[in-house]
Design a protein around this motif. Structure first.
Motif, mmCIF file in Angstrom:
data_model
loop_
_atom_site.group_PDB
_atom_site.id
_atom_site.type_symbol
_atom_site.label_atom_id
_atom_site.label_comp_id
_atom_site.label_asym_id
_atom_site.label_seq_id
_atom_site.Cartn_x
_atom_site.Cartn_y
_atom_site.Cartn_z
ATOM 1 N N VAL A 179 0.821 -1.207 0.000
ATOM 2 C CA VAL A 179 0.000 0.000 0.000
ATOM 3 C C VAL A 179 0.859 1.263 0.000
ATOM 4 O O VAL A 179 1.839 1.351 0.732
ATOM 5 N N ASP A 180 0.457 2.230 -0.806
ATOM 6 C CA ASP A 180 0.966 3.600 -0.723
ATOM 7 C C ASP A 180 -0.206 4.462 -0.278
ATOM 8 O O ASP A 180 -1.217 4.573 -0.987
ATOM 9 N N GLU A 190 -4.390 10.821 7.319
ATOM 10 C CA GLU A 190 -5.474 11.055 8.277
ATOM 11 C C GLU A 190 -6.706 10.236 7.921
ATOM 12 O O GLU A 190 -7.310 9.605 8.781
ATOM 13 N N ARG A 191 -7.093 10.202 6.667
ATOM 14 C CA ARG A 191 -8.264 9.413 6.259
ATOM 15 C C ARG A 191 -7.978 7.919 6.292
ATOM 16 O O ARG A 191 -8.889 7.112 6.448
ATOM 17 N N TYR A 192 -6.723 7.526 6.151
ATOM 18 C CA TYR A 192 -6.379 6.107 6.239
ATOM 19 C C TYR A 192 -6.712 5.573 7.629
ATOM 20 O O TYR A 192 -7.084 4.419 7.784
ATOM 21 N N LYS A 193 -6.636 6.422 8.624
ATOM 22 C CA LYS A 193 -7.033 6.026 9.980
ATOM 23 C C LYS A 193 -8.516 5.642 9.999
ATOM 24 O O LYS A 193 -8.913 4.748 10.744
ATOM 25 N N GLN A 213 -16.162 -4.306 3.035
ATOM 26 C CA GLN A 213 -16.392 -3.527 1.824
ATOM 27 C C GLN A 213 -16.634 -2.050 2.130
ATOM 28 O O GLN A 213 -16.256 -1.182 1.338
ATOM 29 N N ILE A 214 -17.213 -1.755 3.278
ATOM 30 C CA ILE A 214 -17.340 -0.353 3.713
ATOM 31 C C ILE A 214 -15.951 0.252 3.876
ATOM 32 O O ILE A 214 -15.663 1.349 3.404
ATOM 33 N N ALA A 215 -15.073 -0.489 4.549
ATOM 34 C CA ALA A 215 -13.699 -0.022 4.763
ATOM 35 C C ALA A 215 -12.936 0.067 3.448
ATOM 36 O O ALA A 215 -12.166 1.012 3.225
ATOM 37 N N ALA A 216 -13.129 -0.914 2.572
ATOM 38 C CA ALA A 216 -12.401 -0.940 1.300
ATOM 39 C C ALA A 216 -12.676 0.320 0.485
ATOM 40 O O ALA A 216 -11.765 0.851 -0.162
ATOM 41 N N VAL A 236 -8.188 6.722 -0.545
ATOM 42 C CA VAL A 236 -7.044 7.386 0.095
ATOM 43 C C VAL A 236 -5.714 6.675 -0.094
ATOM 44 O O VAL A 236 -4.684 7.158 0.390
ATOM 45 N N ALA A 237 -5.707 5.522 -0.797
ATOM 46 C CA ALA A 237 -4.470 4.768 -0.954
ATOM 47 C C ALA A 237 -4.498 3.974 -2.253
ATOM 48 O O ALA A 237 -5.566 3.658 -2.781
#
Length: 95
Positions: A10-11, A16-19, A75-78, A84-85
Motif C-alpha cells: 500500500v501507498d 489522516e483518512r487512512y485512519k 467492503q465499507i472499509a475498502a 485514500v491509498a
C-alpha cells in the motif's frame, strides 16, 4: 486446514483518512479471526517496485480470508481505502 493470508502492498495518499479505513476495517478483522503478522514498519526493497506500507494478515483458513474481504463490513472499509491509498492485495493459502 491450511491458513489463509492477505498480502497487501500500500501507498497511502492521505494518512489522516487512512485512519478511518483502519477503524472501519476492525469489525471485519475481528469477525473473521485476523492476526496481523506485519503491519507497516521497516522494510528492505530487494526486487521490483516496493510500496511504503506492507501488510500480512493471517486468517484461520483461506475461506476466512476471502470471506473477510467480501464481507459487507470490510467492503465499507475498502471504499475508504480505495479513496485514500493505492494498493495491491492478494489472498494466498498457507502451507
Amino acid at each position: 486446514m491450511a491458513k489463509g493470508y492477505w498480502i497487501a502492498r500500500v501507498d497511502v495518499r492521505d494518512a489522516e483518512r487512512y485512519k478511518d479505513y483502519v477503524a472501519a476495517a476492525k469489525p471485519a478483522f475481528e469477525k473473521y479471526g485476523a492476526n496481523f503478522l506485519a503491519r507497516g514498519g521497516a522494510f528492505t526493497e530487494l526486487e521490483g517496485k516496493a510500496r511504503v506500507r506492507n501488510v500480512v494478515i493471517e486468517f484461520p483458513s483461506l475461506q476466512h480470508a476471502v470471506d473477510c474481504y467480501n464481507s459487507p463490513e470490510y467492503q465499507i472499509a475498502a471504499k475508504i481505502r480505495q479513496e485514500v491509498a493505492d494498493a495491491e492485495m492478494v489472498v494466498v493459502e498457507g502451507v
